[in-house]
Design a protein around this motif. Structure first.
Motif, PDB file in Angstrom:
ATOM      1  N   ARG A  27       0.837  -1.210   0.000  1.00  0.00           N
ATOM      2  CA  ARG A  27       0.000   0.000   0.000  1.00  0.00           C
ATOM      3  C   ARG A  27       0.871   1.258   0.000  1.00  0.00           C
ATOM      4  NH1 ARG A  27      -5.236  -1.460   0.994  1.00  0.00           N
ATOM      5  NH2 ARG A  27      -5.482  -3.528   1.892  1.00  0.00           N
ATOM      6  N   LEU A  30       2.521   1.541  -3.520  1.00  0.00           N
ATOM      7  CA  LEU A  30       1.505   1.879  -4.536  1.00  0.00           C
ATOM      8  C   LEU A  30       1.056   3.329  -4.391  1.00  0.00           C
ATOM      9  CD1 LEU A  30      -0.372  -1.504  -4.338  1.00  0.00           C
ATOM     10  CD2 LEU A  30       0.438  -0.493  -6.484  1.00  0.00           C
ATOM     11  N   TYR A  35      -1.317   5.261  -7.017  1.00  0.00           N
ATOM     12  CA  TYR A  35      -2.395   4.282  -7.201  1.00  0.00           C
ATOM     13  C   TYR A  35      -3.385   4.354  -6.039  1.00  0.00           C
ATOM     14  CZ  TYR A  35      -0.010   2.054 -11.099  1.00  0.00           C
ATOM     15  OH  TYR A  35       0.550   1.807 -12.325  1.00  0.00           O
ATOM     16  N   GLU A  37      -6.854   2.691  -4.058  1.00  0.00           N
ATOM     17  CA  GLU A  37      -7.420   1.346  -3.883  1.00  0.00           C
ATOM     18  C   GLU A  37      -8.864   1.254  -4.381  1.00  0.00           C
ATOM     19  OE1 GLU A  37      -7.651  -0.156   0.139  1.00  0.00           O
ATOM     20  OE2 GLU A  37      -7.978  -2.198  -0.576  1.00  0.00           O
ATOM     21  N   LYS A 102      -4.822   5.409 -12.159  1.00  0.00           N
ATOM     22  CA  LYS A 102      -4.085   4.256 -11.633  1.00  0.00           C
ATOM     23  C   LYS A 102      -4.796   3.732 -10.400  1.00  0.00           C
ATOM     24  CE  LYS A 102       0.350   6.483 -12.739  1.00  0.00           C
ATOM     25  NZ  LYS A 102       1.535   7.050 -12.066  1.00  0.00           N
ATOM     26  N   TYR A 104      -5.472   0.015  -7.640  1.00  0.00           N
ATOM     27  CA  TYR A 104      -5.059  -1.349  -7.273  1.00  0.00           C
ATOM     28  C   TYR A 104      -6.150  -2.032  -6.475  1.00  0.00           C
ATOM     29  CZ  TYR A 104      -3.907   0.170  -2.460  1.00  0.00           C
ATOM     30  OH  TYR A 104      -3.962   0.639  -1.170  1.00  0.00           O
ATOM     31  N   ASP A 127      -3.197  -6.540  -7.313  1.00  0.00           N
ATOM     32  CA  ASP A 127      -3.348  -6.238  -8.733  1.00  0.00           C
ATOM     33  C   ASP A 127      -3.294  -4.724  -8.921  1.00  0.00           C
ATOM     34  OD1 ASP A 127      -5.004  -7.578 -11.420  1.00  0.00           O
ATOM     35  OD2 ASP A 127      -5.057  -5.393 -11.120  1.00  0.00           O
ATOM     36  N   ALA A 128      -2.501  -4.267  -9.870  1.00  0.00           N
ATOM     37  CA  ALA A 128      -2.414  -2.822 -10.131  1.00  0.00           C
ATOM     38  C   ALA A 128      -2.651  -2.569 -11.620  1.00  0.00           C
ATOM     39  CB  ALA A 128      -1.032  -2.298  -9.733  1.00  0.00           C
ATOM     40  N   GLU A 129      -3.375  -1.504 -11.939  1.00  0.00           N
ATOM     41  CA  GLU A 129      -3.695  -1.202 -13.329  1.00  0.00           C
ATOM     42  C   GLU A 129      -3.502   0.298 -13.576  1.00  0.00           C
ATOM     43  OE1 GLU A 129      -4.370  -3.890 -14.995  1.00  0.00           O
ATOM     44  OE2 GLU A 129      -5.311  -5.260 -13.560  1.00  0.00           O
ATOM     45  N   VAL A 142       5.027   0.879 -14.985  1.00  0.00           N
ATOM     46  CA  VAL A 142       4.318  -0.239 -14.357  1.00  0.00           C
ATOM     47  C   VAL A 142       5.302  -1.366 -13.992  1.00  0.00           C
ATOM     48  CG1 VAL A 142       2.719  -2.127 -14.906  1.00  0.00           C
ATOM     49  CG2 VAL A 142       2.007   0.233 -15.255  1.00  0.00           C
ATOM     50  N   GLY A 301      -1.266  -3.469 -16.760  1.00  0.00           N
ATOM     51  CA  GLY A 301      -1.208  -3.738 -15.319  1.00  0.00           C
ATOM     52  C   GLY A 301      -0.565  -5.071 -15.036  1.00  0.00           C
TER      53      GLY A 301
END
Ligand code: HAM
Length: 423
Positions: A27, A30, A35, A37, A102, A104, A127-129, A142, A301
């Motif tokens: 966290r 990210l 990013y 959540e 962005k 996650y 998972d991150a996008e 990324v 991602g």
């Protein structure tokens, strides 16, 4: 006794600290990359995954937990997060404020695979996008983010495999060339690859069967078929990664098991994990949003398998910090002292300390043993004599030192003194 479902392990209190630490680091990192959540439901309309992941894939054909609910709708437990996240992106118009968004998701995924070491039916992904930009700088960032995460957890000995699988302009020609080659070698392929040849031929590239691998070794490779824009895109991604000193191997067999990918694909592998050695994987998927009914939306991602990260750490590659001693154990000598202890422990908790008290009537010795097991930094011992004198004993569980303290000062001391400097 009814047992838990095979391949869906429990995470017990003695392990959950590791999960929390893993996710807290994630966290933090990210957040530094911008990013936010998202939490989407664990199930979606089956159609979303069928269209998003692709009908000919192993996930959709063999691995989904699909059921009809009481209203007669076909629902599926999410086998991965990307399709759900793109559904949410469209449904809430998340691209309206920023062109590049962005986000996650951390949570359980469900696939009916054959359980084995490192492969579960319920497992957890981070998972991150990054959605909205087609540029190669996003791909590089990324991958750099994923590299940063693995590094922050202290993973060592892992390698980055990278590929470009082209786009709808150039992939069809490659696919045809590959099919022609595979058809010519059909008799040597395994039964699964016979099926793949008609349904999803490029999956033959990552078949684990040795005979198939030998055939694949002589197959045409994608690099020669990439169109100029795909080739330039890939070259820029690689150059940017080189600039960040992120070493990588180009692996032209890396096609990945989901149909939605275009251009860049990547995996981080830990050879120490045996056959299930991918700790994370991802890629660009510029056509997915359109596939599920949205406007053209470029995106890229990755997802990390949390079980595989923890297995990599437990394999001894990284020294795990012993959990530090924190918190307070309120012990009693004699049952009369219990109400005061019960009150004190509640007060300490309200002041933000981790605090425990014996609820089972154990001896003082037994309670202090428990305090050690719980790795409490301090204990407060309340006995009837001390209570009568208006005192308590504070004990440092690490040094063993103890001293009498006026009862009225206990909370103040424990909450104000830095934990490490009490005695
Ligand atoms: P995936 O390669 O299917 O990609 O899964 C990503 C990671 O999840 C794997 O590298 C592995 O660590 C872990 N994993 C997958 N299946 C299992 C299993 N049965 N048991 C334990 N761990 C497993 C995706 O899911 C894509 N949605 C990634 C992505 C995001 N691509 C673009 N954005």
């Amino acid at each position: 006794m009814i047992k838990g479902v095979k391949g869906a392990p429990d995470i017990l209190p003695e392990e959950s600290g590791k999960w929390q630490a893993l996710e807290a680091v994630a966290r933090d990192v990210l957040d530094r990359y911008g990013y936010g959540e998202i939490r989407t439901p664990a199930f979606e309309h089956t159609e979303l995954f069928v269209r998003g992941i692709g009908e000919g894939t192993d996930i959709v054909e063999k691995e989904m937990y699909t059921f009809e609910d009481r209203g007669g709708e076909s629902l599926t437990l999410r086998p991965e997060a990307t399709a759900s996240l793109m559904r949410a992106y469209m449904e809430h118009n998340l691209g309206a404020k920023n062109s590049l968004v962005k986000f996650y998701l951390i949570g359980p995924m469900f696939r009916h695979e054959r359980p084995q070491s490192g492969r579960f039916r319920q497992f957890h992904q981070i998972d991150a996008e990054a959605v909205g930009s087609p540029g190669p700088a996003v791909d590089a960032e990324v991958v750099a983010l994923l590299h940063h995460l693995l590094d922050a957890w202290g993973l060592q000995g892992i390698s980055l495999h990278l590929n470009s699988i082209g786009d709808p302009n150039c992939r069809p020609a490659y696919r045809q060339a590959f099919v022609d080659y595979a058809e010519a070698h059909r008799s040597g392929l395994c039964p699964d690859c016979h099926v793949r040849l008609t349904k999803n031929p490029l999956r033959i590239l990552d078949c684990k069967v040795q005979a198939c691998q030998q055939i694949v070794a002589g197959a045409p490779t994608i690099a020669a078929y990439l169109c100029a824009p795909c080739r330039d895109h890939f070259a820029t991604v690689r150059r940017l990664l080189d600039g960040l000193k992120i070493g990588h191997t180009v692996n032209e067999r890396l096609v990945r098991g989901l149909d939605y990918y275009t251009r860049t694909t990547f995996e981080f592998l830990n050879p120490a994990l045996g056959s299930q050695n991918a700790v994370a994987g991802g890629g660009r998927y510029d056509g997915l949003v359109e596939e599920i009914g949205g406007p053209p939306t470029p995106a890229i991602g990755f997802a990390i398998g949390e079980e595989r990260i923890l297995a990599s750490l437990a394999a001894g590659q990284v020294r795990q910090e012993a959990p530090s001693y924190t918190g307070v154990y309120v012990a009693t000598a004699g049952a009369e002292a219990f109400p005061a202890a019960f009150d004190l422990v509640q007060t300490l908790r309200r002041y933000g300390l981790r605090a425990a008290v014996d609820l089972e009537g154990r001896s003082l010795k037994g309670q202090l043993r428990q305090a050690n097991k719980d790795r409490c930094r301090y204990s407060v011992i309340l006995g009837s004599d001390e209570l009568a004198r208006g005192e308590a004993t504070l004990k440092d569980m690490v040094s063993g030192e103890q001293r009498a303290v006026p009862l009225g000062e206990v909370v103040d001391r424990l909450t104000r003194l830095p934990e490490r400097e009490f005695v």
